[in-house]
Design a protein around this motif. Structure first.
Motif, short mmCIF file in Angstrom:
data_model
loop_
_atom_site.label_atom_id
_atom_site.label_comp_id
_atom_site.label_asym_id
_atom_site.label_seq_id
_atom_site.Cartn_x
_atom_site.Cartn_y
_atom_site.Cartn_z
N UNK A 55 25.60 46.38 33.71
CA UNK A 55 27.04 46.68 33.63
C UNK A 55 27.54 46.50 32.21
N UNK A 56 28.54 47.29 31.85
CA UNK A 56 28.88 47.41 30.44
C UNK A 56 30.18 46.74 30.02
N UNK A 57 30.75 45.88 30.85
CA UNK A 57 31.95 45.18 30.41
C UNK A 57 33.17 45.57 31.19
N UNK A 58 34.31 45.01 30.79
CA UNK A 58 35.56 45.21 31.52
C UNK A 58 36.29 46.45 31.03
N UNK A 59 37.17 46.96 31.88
CA UNK A 59 37.91 48.17 31.54
C UNK A 59 39.41 48.01 31.59
N UNK A 60 39.91 46.76 31.52
CA UNK A 60 41.33 46.52 31.73
C UNK A 60 42.26 47.21 30.76
N UNK A 90 25.84 42.06 30.88
CA UNK A 90 25.91 41.84 32.32
C UNK A 90 24.72 42.49 32.99
N UNK A 91 23.79 41.65 33.45
CA UNK A 91 22.57 42.12 34.09
C UNK A 91 22.60 41.70 35.56
N UNK A 92 22.27 42.65 36.43
CA UNK A 92 22.16 42.35 37.86
C UNK A 92 20.71 42.63 38.27
#
Length: 736
Positions: A575-580, A563-565
């Protein structure tokens, strides 16, 4: 010296950082890159709001505000790990923990009445929900599965549940009287301000928001959800679930949509326990037990009521006689309605689709489910996916294509920027958006309690979004599809702008389409079943939904996405991914000294961060670190060194060791910088020769409870000791 900011966040990603950050710091230093940390955790954000109540030793700077400023600078290079988007129950739990640690924080006032209480509530509200992302995301989103990750998923496919054509699972949505159907949109003609005001039929006039800054060319929208029809819809779906013999579940975004969706969640609970609230609603309200906080919060507060046992029995009876609820934890009796942040639509719906369209019932078994998504803006994408699975069966990760995303999210675009402009109608009348000259830009008739919101989308963000879509289509050769519906007000406005701005680019040879979300997902699903790739170009919420939906089907998790912004002013946010699944991982660590969190997202983001730094600062060694880390990550995947699921094998700490080993070996073998290769040759040898000892030291402590000093604010010394148990590994890094 070049600099990377590594964020300290929450839960499992925070704990993993205690293990991985020393590795990053040691390797980066050899390229002249300084790695600094900033605490944007929920606890850190809370403390930063109350400097007047902290001692000098407790003072916590407002790191989020600092990073917000850095995100607008060309030199900004920020690695952002998943953080808690706090619901009210989470916020209250964090406050309680911080108070137990000696911080003089006030209680969260549910219904502030005094000026002091209103001030406290305003400070806490700045921390709730999606407080972090709108500040840091000063650019649009480029999210995709890296080639190495996609290749690994095809070689080692995750399990997909089988689908039956007679499955009763379906998605239901309002379609009328909701946010989508009520939406109005316009383009601002010039810089200035607008106000949001309520004009009651009884002659009352309330200024809801006196001044909202707007820029020329930006798109503003307003919409309302009618709570009367909402309640009727919910009651009808509860009856339908009971009649069909399927589980009832509701899927909202009560974290990111921190004002509107908790209110909707509260209406679901009121509708389900209609008789209970009719009889005991006044008692619950007097005790401050709010259904917006979830059934769990209500039940936990009943012991303090004189008639608490009587009310609890009424809730128990409601659960017995109502439709069977989908469960978050069957063993513990935690239902879909217990905690608003437990069932988040972008994570829960893909998990259901991956599991044959099933959710868990109170009996601990899987069942077909009626998935209720009240607002119809995006519900159709899930129903279309379910229909595809019923017709064609489960997707095959070994052959399916991929759907990367270009997401419009810069400068708090669209719904995720609406929190400070969302209100419950104080009466019957009109809510209007007024220009500075008093003219009406947007207006809605409302009834008491209707949920009204206004959104903004800056023109600069839209232009950059179109540019990024063209860039990715050119780079990949894949079709790029704008998911926009001409029958929805906001989307219709954007369609005109997209067509205009595409004219600024050479699009010869590119396939660029504009399709409604349902048409777009049907098009994309047909292509991925053929093994073909399709770029989704979407707004902010769909970006969030699709970058869980497709990765969970393709890879088994969204944590493995890159995930690049690209920030609007030249910097980079990675960004490094989801944390669910982070809460469950923390529970396992505390109980068994075993952390199952997969840091692959951190590896991917770090490589992209080094690459950006190499270009922006002309740092050749940073590029070498990026290239060698990419190759090391591929080896890491091929050797299957991600954390396994059970005690007695390598966990997150072991995966960090193997990444460090493979990375050191790649650095030692590269020929672009002989001095750098020599620096890492001895480390590579030490890590390789010490493999048996290091893995034994990492596994030996497992199987026993550990104390990390706090859930929301761990004790650094305790957590570091838990996450760095290998003296051999620690000494090797120190020697570097």
């Amino acid at each position: 010296m070049s600099k990377i900011i590594y964020t300290l966040t929450d839960e499992a990603p925070r704990l993993a950082t205690y293990s991985f950050l020393p590795i990053i710091e040691a390797y980066a230093a050899k390229a002249g890159v300084d790695v600094e940390t900033r605490d944007i955790s929920l606890a850190g954000r809370i403390l930063a709001q109350f400097p007047d109540r902290l001692t000098a030793e407790q003072f916590t700077p407002d790191a989020l505000a600092e990073l917000g400023e850095l995100a607008e600078e060309p030199e900004g290079n920020i690695i952002k790990l998943p953080n808690i988007s706090a619901s009210v129950p989470q916020l209250k739990a964090a406050i309680a923990e911080l108070r137990s640690q000696g911080f003089d924080l006030p209680d969260y006032p549910d219904e502030p009445s005094t000026d002091d209480e209103k001030d406290v509530r305003a400070r806490y509200d700045r921390v709730k929900g999606s407080a972090v992302n709108p500040v840091l995301r000063q650019g649009n989103s480029d999210r995709r599965a890296p080639a190495s990750v996609k290749a690994y998923a095809k070689k080692h496919p995750h399990r997909m549940g089988a689908w039956s054509s007679d499955s009763k699972t379906e998605v239901v949505t309002m379609g009328v009287d909701d946010f989508r159907s009520s939406e109005k949109s316009t383009i601002v003609p010039s810089d200035g301000t607008v106000s949001i005001e309520f004009f009651g039929d009884d002659g009352t006039h309330t200024v809801l928001r006196p001044s909202v800054a707007v820029k020329e060319g930006e798109v503003i929208d307003a919409t309302a959800m009618r709570v009367g029809p909402l309640r009727e819809f919910l009651k009808a779906q509860m009856a339908a679930a009971q009649e069909k013999g399927v589980l009832f579940s509701v899927h909202l975004k009560a974290t990111m949509m921190k004002v509107s969706d908790p209110i909707i969640f509260g209406h679901v609970i009121r509708a389900y326990f209609d008789d209970v609230f009719e009889k005991y609603g006044a008692d619950l309200a007097a005790a401050g037990l709010n259904p917006n906080d979830g059934l769990g919060a209500i039940l936990s507060g009943l012991d303090a009521l004189p008639n608490g046992a009587e009310i609890r029995a009424a809730f128990d009876e409601g659960l017995k006689t109502g439709p069977e609820l989908a469960m978050v934890d069957s063993d513990k009796g935690i239902t879909n309605l217990h905690v608003p942040s437990d069932v988040i639509v972008d994570a829960s719906m893909p998990a259901m689709i991956r599991t044959s369209g099933h959710m868990w019932g109170a009996d601990g078994q899987e069942h077909d489910t009626l998935a209720v998504i009240p607002d119809s803006s995006y519900a159709g994408i899930y129903q279309a996916t379910i229909a595809d699975c019923k017709a064609n069966g489960a997707f095959d990760p070994t052959t399916m294509g991929t759907v990367p995303n270009v997401g419009l999210m810069a400068q708090a675009a669209e719904e995720y920027g609406s929190h400070d402009k969302t209100f419950q109608a104080p009466g019957t009348g009109e809510i209007r958006v007024l220009a500075a000259d008093g003219s009406t830009l947007l207006e809605h008739q409302v009834q008491t309690g209707d949920i009204w919101r206004m959104c903004q989308t800056k023109d600069a963000a839209i232009r950059d979004w179109v540019k990024l879509a063209v860039t990715r289509a050119r780079a990949t050769g894949a079709p790029a599809v704008f998911w926009l519906d001409e029958t929805r007000a906001h989307d219709a406005t954007l369609i005109g702008l997209v067509k205009q701005y595409l004219g600024d680019y050479d699009t010869d040879g590119l396939t660029l389409e504009i399709l409604s979300p349902v048409e777009a997902i049907e098009y994309s699903l047909e292509r991925i079943r053929r093994g073909e790739d399709t770029i989704s170009v979407t707004g902010n919420v769909l970006r969030d939904y699709l970058t869980d939906l497709f990765p969970i089907m393709e890879l088994g998790t969204s944590a493995k996405m890159l995930s690049i912004v690209p920030l609007l002013n030249g910097g980079g946010l990675f960004e490094t991914g989801a944390g669910g699944s982070a809460p469950k991982h923390v529970q396992q660590l505390v109980n068994e000294d075993y952390l199952r969190w997969d840091s692959l997202g951190e590896f991917l983001a770090l490589a992209a961060s080094f690459e950006h730094l190499a270009v922006s600062t002309d740092n050749a060694r940073a590029q070498i670190l990026a290239d060698t880390l990419d190759r090391a990550t591929a080896t890491f995947l091929d050797e299957n060194k991600s954390p396994s699921r059970s005690v007695g094998s390598i966990d997150n700490r072991g995966s960090h060791y193997y990444l460090a080993l493979y990375w050191a070996q790649e650095l030692a073998a590269q020929s672009a910088d002989s001095s750098l290769a020599a620096d890492f040759a001895s480390l590579a040898a030490a890590l390789s020769d010490g493999e048996e000892t290091i893995t034994a030291e990492l596994i030996a402590p497992q199987g026993h409870p550990v104390d990390i000093g706090g859930y929301y604010r761990p004790d650094d010394a305790k957590a570091s000791a838990v996450m760095r148990p290998s003296a051999t590994l620690n000494e090797a890094l120190a020697a570097l």
